[in-house]
Design an enzyme around this catalytic site. Sequence first.
Site, mmCIF file in Angstrom:
data_model
loop_
_atom_site.group_PDB
_atom_site.id
_atom_site.type_symbol
_atom_site.label_atom_id
_atom_site.label_comp_id
_atom_site.label_asym_id
_atom_site.label_seq_id
_atom_site.Cartn_x
_atom_site.Cartn_y
_atom_site.Cartn_z
ATOM 1 N N CYS A 162 -6.443 -8.140 4.454
ATOM 2 C CA CYS A 162 -7.607 -7.241 4.510
ATOM 3 C C CYS A 162 -8.900 -7.994 4.812
ATOM 4 O O CYS A 162 -9.383 -7.979 5.942
ATOM 5 C CB CYS A 162 -7.744 -6.475 3.191
ATOM 6 S SG CYS A 162 -6.446 -5.259 2.925
ATOM 7 N N VAL A 189 0.830 -1.209 0.000
ATOM 8 C CA VAL A 189 0.000 0.000 0.000
ATOM 9 C C VAL A 189 0.860 1.253 0.000
ATOM 10 O O VAL A 189 0.705 2.138 -0.841
ATOM 11 C CB VAL A 189 -0.947 0.012 1.223
ATOM 12 C CG1 VAL A 189 -1.683 1.347 1.315
ATOM 13 C CG2 VAL A 189 -1.945 -1.122 1.129
#
Length: 460
Positions: A265, A22
């Site tokens: 996630c 990310v």
Amino acid sequence: MNLYEKIVSREEKISLIGLGYVGMPIAVAFAKKIDVIGFDVNIEKIVLYKNGIDPTKEVGDEVIKQTTVDFTSDELRLKEAKFHIVAVPTPVREDRTPDLTPIESASRTLGKNLTKGSIVVYESTVYPGVTEEICVPILERESGMKCGVDFKVGYSPERINPGDQEHRLATIIKVVAGMDKETLDIVAKVYELVVDVGVYKAESIKVAEAAKVIENSQRDINIAFMNELSIIFNKMDIDTKAVLEAAGTKWNFLEFSPGLVGGHCIGVDPYYLTYKAEQLGYHSQIILSGRKINDDMGKYVAESTVKKMIKANKQINGSKVAIFGVTFKENCPDVRNTKVVDVIRELEEYGIEVKVVDPVADREDLLREYNIALSEVEDIKDMDAIIFAVPHKEFNNIHLEDVKGMYSTSSNIHSEVMSEVAATSEFEVCSEKNDFVLIDIKGIFNRKEAENVGLTYWRL
């Protein structure tokens, strides 16, 4: 001149803390417009970036070679920046409670190097309240400064989808939040530099935190429903994929499919929300039910594989099974919390020797985290069953005839012997027509074509 204007004019810098799947793409995107310091405590990772190597494969080596991001593992360099973005992992512990160690550690490091007038924006997925109730006190304690007076905080949940080349930072609306209107406006303007489709201003940091954590929880629940349908339809001897294709002709039918739900996630975030709910005296029902189904799918796939092998008259203990794909999702090297490992461990419990092939997976991470060494496609011979677990694009060149050549050569002889026994015996021989067992979790191959070439085919 406010902080945004100083950043744009390059009088001030921004920092990215945490350069993983990310943080690194965000740093690279900002570096095209402004001065960026990319910080990570992993010295080996920093060395790779400085040498133009992208271990995440999110942007590629050429982009890393050309970027102007100032990569460093020296925390003192954070003093040079006034706008800080924290993008570190938020995993769960063995007992499935939030592990805030990475975000707390990052906050301590940043706090010790925070300067007056700074804005700190957290991107890590957390339950509502973490930014203001846990991170801010750490920043204050380490810096000796007061939030709201000496520095400000904001929140902008990451929405990058690792391995997805279509939905990128620039093409996904960015939710932003700030502790006050001034902070919100600056945070919004900074992100608008790299997000082409614009930002959405949430009314508070807690709202933004909650929005992120339910995005993945919603997806988790929908996949759990598909997995439950798969279990039911398999008992009915109905092809789940065929059912979903038929149902999908209705305009409002949601397009989800069964599968192994892992990663950092979807397989983790719901536990953050249910943990906070438990603290407030509410026991989640739907969210935890979905999690239970998805957490058990690895075992279900392994058990289904063994059942197919038994029906094909395979000796389970000592048999050999090849698994193609071990990452948590396709076309991504990330092996964190991959549920394919659950399949492997369950098969090993039966005494099965498992070989794993994955041209995409991070070999070092896989060996360090799970003690699994990868094999090459050429090494896959004399198998009793083959499982295609992750649909990497690299597997598109593998055809059913290629797969058939990977099975044990004794299978053909075994089939002929069983046929002769069946023809000469007054008793029925309990064996499936084909003893080449192919488990195709995500439906890479065509079922009818697989069966036509002599394979016993099963998928979710």
